[in-house]
Design an enzyme around this catalytic site. Structure first.
Site, PDB file in Angstrom:
ATOM      1  N   SER A 142       0.839  -1.190   0.000  1.00  0.00           N
ATOM      2  CA  SER A 142       0.000   0.000   0.000  1.00  0.00           C
ATOM      3  C   SER A 142       0.876   1.243   0.000  1.00  0.00           C
ATOM      4  O   SER A 142       1.919   1.275   0.658  1.00  0.00           O
ATOM      5  CB  SER A 142      -0.911   0.035   1.226  1.00  0.00           C
ATOM      6  OG  SER A 142      -1.607   1.268   1.306  1.00  0.00           O
ATOM      7  N   TYR A 155      -2.820  -1.217  10.218  1.00  0.00           N
ATOM      8  CA  TYR A 155      -2.772  -1.478   8.780  1.00  0.00           C
ATOM      9  C   TYR A 155      -1.471  -0.958   8.167  1.00  0.00           C
ATOM     10  O   TYR A 155      -0.779  -1.668   7.430  1.00  0.00           O
ATOM     11  CB  TYR A 155      -3.976  -0.815   8.099  1.00  0.00           C
ATOM     12  CG  TYR A 155      -3.964  -0.883   6.597  1.00  0.00           C
ATOM     13  CD1 TYR A 155      -4.412  -2.030   5.930  1.00  0.00           C
ATOM     14  CD2 TYR A 155      -3.527   0.201   5.831  1.00  0.00           C
ATOM     15  CE1 TYR A 155      -4.408  -2.093   4.545  1.00  0.00           C
ATOM     16  CE2 TYR A 155      -3.518   0.149   4.450  1.00  0.00           C
ATOM     17  CZ  TYR A 155      -3.970  -1.004   3.815  1.00  0.00           C
ATOM     18  OH  TYR A 155      -3.953  -1.059   2.429  1.00  0.00           O
TER      19      TYR A 155
END
Length: 249
Positions: A142, A155
């Site tokens: 990400s 995350y």
């Protein structure tokens, strides 16, 4: 330029929805033979199987939760039984939640880290005997990993860990001829946008149109393009890299 992966055997985790689905379908259309997995039964699983049947080829969709070590064993065993060897592994399965750090429960930290970071470790390790010189390991990370996002500490930490894993495995597996790379998406418009409140979709689109160089959100097939490149011989001298596919965010 189209990428020809005819005959390549690929394992993709989390292939029934979002980016994973786009990757699975792109690989199949490029001629690859694909084994993918899903965590729970849903209409998306059935529709994926139908699409793969329509494309044609030797593809298999199996149930496996990659945060469960026993399921990873079963998934890799299924790939071995069907294909014998693998040419590429794509770690795509991931989870996210939005919780202030001060309120983040340990169980939720573990759930996210186990799925996003520990699962790729397990999948790569278990699949390693099926890989050989010329094989490619690709993990979907990400853009948030190097930016940081409030309420997503768990995350972001898990995705940042994938960068270190990629760099270390690049050096460790390189002598075997195995390449290891990371694809880092920006904000991608998946099917979740279809069920979100219209005002929320409009807000997200408006925000990221102003933050990206291309002035729009990405699509799953655009992430799949980077994965196809890394799975192909076009990237034979690319390893240890993080490829940001984020529209210039």
């Amino acid at each position: 330029m189209s990428v020809d992966l005819t005959g390549k055997k690929v394992l993709v985790t989390g292939g029934s929805r979002g980016i994973g689905r786009g990757v699975v379908l792109a690989l199949a259309r490029a001629g690859a033979r694909v084994v993918t997995c899903y965590r729970a039964e849903s209409p998306a699983v059935e529709s994926l199987q139908k699409e793969l049947t329509g494309i044609g080829g030797d593809h298999h969709v199996v149930q496996a939760d990659v945060s469960v070590p026993e399921d990873v064993d079963r998934l890799v065993a299924a790939a071995k039984d069907r294909f014998g060897t693998l040419d590429a592994v794509v770690n795509n399965a991931g989870v996210i939640s939005h919780i202030p750090f001060a309120e983040l429960p340990l169980d939720e930290w573990r759930r996210v880290v186990d799925t996003n970071l520990t699962a790729p470790f397990l999948v790569i390790q278990k699949a390693l005997p099926l890989l050989s010189a010329g094989s490619s390991v690709i993990t979907v990370g990400s853009r948030a990993a190097v930016v940081g996002i409030p309420m997503r500490a768990h995350y972001t930490a898990s995705k940042a860990g994938l960068i270190g894993l990629t760099r270390s495995l690049m050096k460790e597996l390189g002598p075997q001829g195995i390449r290891v790379n990371l694809v880092a998406p920006g904000v991608i418009e998946t099917e979740e946008f279809e069920t979100a409140p219209p005002e929320e979709v409009a807000r997200v689109r408006s925000r990221y149109q102003g933050l990206t160089g291309l002035g729009r959100l990405g699509r799953p097939d655009e992430i799949a393009g980077a994965v196809l490149f890394l799975a192909s011989d076009l990237s034979a001298y690319v390893t240890g890299e993080t490829i940001h596919v984020d529209g210039g965010i």
